[in-house]
Design a protein around this motif. Structure first.
Motif, short mmCIF file in Angstrom:
data_model
loop_
_atom_site.label_atom_id
_atom_site.label_comp_id
_atom_site.label_asym_id
_atom_site.label_seq_id
_atom_site.Cartn_x
_atom_site.Cartn_y
_atom_site.Cartn_z
N ALA A 277 0.84 -1.21 0.00
CA ALA A 277 0.00 0.00 0.00
C ALA A 277 0.87 1.26 0.00
O ALA A 277 1.94 1.28 0.62
CB ALA A 277 -0.91 -0.01 1.22
N PRO A 278 0.45 2.30 -0.68
CA PRO A 278 1.25 3.54 -0.72
C PRO A 278 1.46 4.12 0.68
O PRO A 278 0.59 4.06 1.53
CB PRO A 278 0.40 4.48 -1.58
N LEU A 279 2.64 4.65 0.89
CA LEU A 279 2.99 5.26 2.17
C LEU A 279 2.20 6.55 2.39
O LEU A 279 2.07 7.36 1.47
CB LEU A 279 4.49 5.58 2.19
N ASP A 280 1.67 6.73 3.61
CA ASP A 280 1.10 8.02 3.99
C ASP A 280 2.28 8.99 4.12
O ASP A 280 3.13 8.81 4.99
CB ASP A 280 0.36 7.89 5.33
N PRO A 281 2.37 10.01 3.28
CA PRO A 281 3.59 10.82 3.23
C PRO A 281 3.78 11.77 4.41
O PRO A 281 4.89 12.22 4.67
CB PRO A 281 3.44 11.60 1.93
N PHE A 282 2.69 12.08 5.15
CA PHE A 282 2.78 13.07 6.23
C PHE A 282 3.10 12.36 7.53
O PHE A 282 2.22 11.86 8.23
CB PHE A 282 1.47 13.84 6.33
N LEU A 283 4.38 12.30 7.88
CA LEU A 283 4.79 11.58 9.08
C LEU A 283 4.61 12.42 10.34
O LEU A 283 4.24 11.91 11.39
CB LEU A 283 6.25 11.14 8.95
#
Length: 360
Positions: A277-283
């Protein structure tokens, strides 16, 4: 050359005891500001940023830990289309607030599971069901009931540390690190919009006494000037920022039960979905990362011999396999249950009793 995967190819990874040991993904990331942009790692008690210095002097920063990555990935199973792959167990508490057990830090081993009252209509008792499921794993290596209750506990790991002591290793492990980093610092100054002392809110003497001390009562309430000294200002990575994902196929194949083959294929399907699954970019604030298009992500299948072979795994292939495997295994029942204050108090007293016994 990258292979095209079929369901049969993927099933072999779950079925063959002499099959490959792992799937690995290496994904290069870059700040949205571009290469060399300042990013903010997490801070930890006593150490601040977690930056290690290797023997050659290279400094490596943890950008997102294994646990943090698991907590970011797991919620995809609450959203369509992945929500249909797992049972949705929600716990109602407080003023009709609802929490998914996938939001509980220790998953099926979390204290919250022990604090849920039995369903009056069906008699289902999550506390007992979880305990029985963990015990079945310990006694017979049977993970079936865990998969029916909370299969993501098998994917991301769990430890029933306050009860049966059963441990579930992570099948999916993901971490983000930045290489060859330099850390920065920042300072700030708070200036109140008006002079409260001039308006006789307090005296000039009190203002002078408390101004500049961030711990003073007036400073804490925002009435006087407060400088913020040298603090963490992020890092700059001169080397790569990499996300490394491992799917542990050896741990997967150790899962047993009466329907072990279907169970392992089901858990593998969930693991592939979680990994692909694509990474949630806002860490976190100041840390917004996206894939580096100059260096495409690579999936590698690692054999027992150490041979490494590129694999064409995609989100679509992972979901297709997971959907088929979930249908064969049978997804557990979704439920909405209620928090029990009485059970929570009862469990807390057990902890208090243990503490007093240990101190005696």
């Amino acid at each position: 050359m990258t292979d095209t995967l079929s369901n049969d190819d993927i099933n072999v990874w779950a079925d063959d005891p002499n099959g490959p040991v792992a799937l690995c993904l290496k994904q290069a990331l870059v700040p949205v500001e571009g290469e060399g942009g300042v990013i903010f790692p997490p801070t930890y008690a006593d150490i601040g940023y977690n930056i290690d210095t290797l023997s050659d002097g290279t400094r490596v920063a943890t950008i997102d830990s294994v646990g943090a990555q698991a907590n970011r990935i797991e919620p995809i199973f609450r959203q369509p289309p992945y929500a249909d792959l797992v049972p949705q167990i929600d716990i109602v508490y407080g003023n009709e607030k609802t929490l998914s057990i996938m939001d509980a830090g220790h998953r099926l081993g979390d204290a919250l599971i022990r604090c849920v009252e039995a369903d009056k209509a069906t008699g289902f008792d999550l506390r007992k069901a979880a305990q029985d499921a963990f015990q079945a794993l310990l006694d017979r290596n049977d993970a079936t009931e865990i998969a029916k209750l909370a299969p993501t506990s098998l994917v991301f790991g769990a430890w029933d540390s306050r009860d049966t002591q059963a441990k579930l290793p992570r099948i999916v492990q993901s971490v983000i690190r930045a290489w060859d980093v330099s850390d920065l610092h920042r300072s700030a100054q708070y200036n109140p919009p008006i002079d409260y002392a001039a308006l006789d809110v307090f005296s000039d003497a009190e203002k002078e006494k408390q101004e500049g001390n961030p711990k003073s009562p007036l400073a804490q309430r925002g009435f006087v000037h407060v400088p913020a000294g040298k603090s963490h200002g992020g890092i700059v990575a001169r080397g790569p920022i990499n996300r490394d994902v491992t799917v542990n196929l050896v741990a997967l194949r150790r899962l047993g039960g009466d329907t072990a083959e279907k169970l392992r294929r089901y858990v593998l399907g969930l693991s592939l979905v979680a990994a692909a699954a694509p990474l949630d970019p806002f860490l976190r604030q100041g840390c917004l990362l996206v894939p580096d298009t100059r260096s495409p992500a690579e999936w590698t299948l690692v054999a027992r011999t150490g041979e490494r072979r590129p694999i064409g795994l995609s989100e679509e292939i992972a979901y297709s396999h997971a959907k088929s495997a979930a249908s064969d295994f049978g997804v557990g029942e979704s439920r909405s249950l209620s928090f029990s204050k009485a059970r929570a108090r009862e469990d807390a007293k057990k902890s208090d009793k243990k503490a007093k016994t240990a101190a005696a």
